[in-house]
Scaffold this active site. Structure first.
Site: not given
Ligand SMILES: NC(=O)c1ccc[n+]([C@@H]2O[C@H](COP(=O)([O-])OP(=O)(O)OC[C@H]3O[C@@H](n4cnc5c(N)ncnc54)[C@H](OP(=O)(O)O)[C@@H]3O)[C@@H](O)[C@H]2O)c1
Length: 246
Positions: A138, A153
């Site tokens: 991130s 985080y």
């Molecule tokens: N969105 C942003 O602005 C952003 C920015 C920088 C980095 N990121 C990084 O990108 C990645 C994805 O983020 P996102 O925004 O797409 O998140 P999201 O929409 O909240 O989706 C998270 C996903 O991770 C799964 N998950 C959470 N805890 C888990 C666990 N213990 N075991 C297995 N699966 C798990 C969830 O599964 P379920 O729904 O089935 O529970 C879901 O499929 C993360 O690493 C986040 O830190 C995101």
């Protein structure tokens, strides 16, 4: 790397960036394992999309912070596919109680976003002769002036960057390891937002808009196809790091 026919595991692929990545990999001819924690409907929908694209797809429930879940997931992958070529270490959480004082938030964030990635990676490498690993970092891992309400985080993502670089050195040349570092990407991770908040947050980027999950997936695809990027962090942040430094 040619992706057609390769076997890819995307953790946390039921929604958000993981879903967009799984679907783009399917579009590129990969067979995809769709890992999820709780959202079975979301994972099943992704599997349907992938099957319509004509690739093999399977949804596997596993809490990646739970050792026996991770071991079961990999024995299922071994049974069904026998090998693995691509690992996208995407699954992650943001703890709403993140603060400098909350040891619980630090434990939770490091358990699910960091130690779980180490556990998954170690199991994956046993099945990978060659291939690619991509971590989701991130922009908060590298913005030096910090964000105290995301202190655990941010520290975790900075740690993940260091882990990724050491791992890249350890696994090259057979397995190339890189990270992608998104800015604010419009996914369910952000929860419900009113239009005013959403518009204000979009302004954190020089591009003055949210990043779409498909744009992060696009960056991941680049890291998978290119065979000369190794131990690198690809920033896809709409200029957010530059903007917040000003
Ligand atoms: N969105 C942003 O602005 C952003 C920015 C920088 C980095 N990121 C990084 O990108 C990645 C994805 O983020 P996102 O925004 O797409 O998140 P999201 O929409 O909240 O989706 C998270 C996903 O991770 C799964 N998950 C959470 N805890 C888990 C666990 N213990 N075991 C297995 N699966 C798990 C969830 O599964 P379920 O729904 O089935 O529970 C879901 O499929 C993360 O690493 C986040 O830190 C995101």
């Amino acid at each position: 790397m040619e992706l057609k026919g390769k076997i890819a595991l995307v953790t946390g692929a039921s929604k958000g960036i993981g879903k967009a990545t799984a679907e783009l990999l399917g579009n590129s001819g990969c067979n995809v394992i769709v890992n999820y924690a709780s959202d079975q409907n979301g994972a099943d929908e992704v599997v349907s999309v992938l099957e319509e694209l004509g690739v093999q797809a399977v949804a596997i429930q596993a809490d990646i912070s739970n050792k026996s879940d991770v071991e079961s997931m990999f024995s299922e992958i071994k049974k069904q596919f026998g090998t693995l070529d691509v690992l996208i270490n995407n699954a992650g959480i943001f703890d709403m109680n993140d603060s400098p004082e909350s040891l619980e938030a630090f434990e939770n964030v490091f358990k699910v976003n960091f130690l779980a990635q180490v556990m998954v990676t170690n199991e994956a490498v046993k099945l990978m002769k060659t291939g690619k690993i991509v971590f989701l970092s991130s922009v908060h891992g590298m913005i030096g002036h910090g964000r105290p309400d995301a202190i655990a985080y941010s520290a975790m993502k900075a740690g993940l960057d260091s882990y990724m670089k050491n791992l890249a050195k350890h696994l090259a040349p057979d397995i190339l390891v890189n990270s992608i570092s998104p800015g604010k990407t419009l996914t369910p991770m952000w929860g419900e937002m009113d239009d005013k908040t959403k518009n204000e947050m979009a302004q954190d980027h020089l591009t003055e808009r949210w990043i779409m999950p498909e744009e992060i997936a696009d960056g991941i695809l680049f890291l998978l196809k290119n065979d000369s990027v190794c131990g690198e962090i690809l920033t896809v942040d709409g200029g957010m790091a530059l903007k917040t430094l000003g």
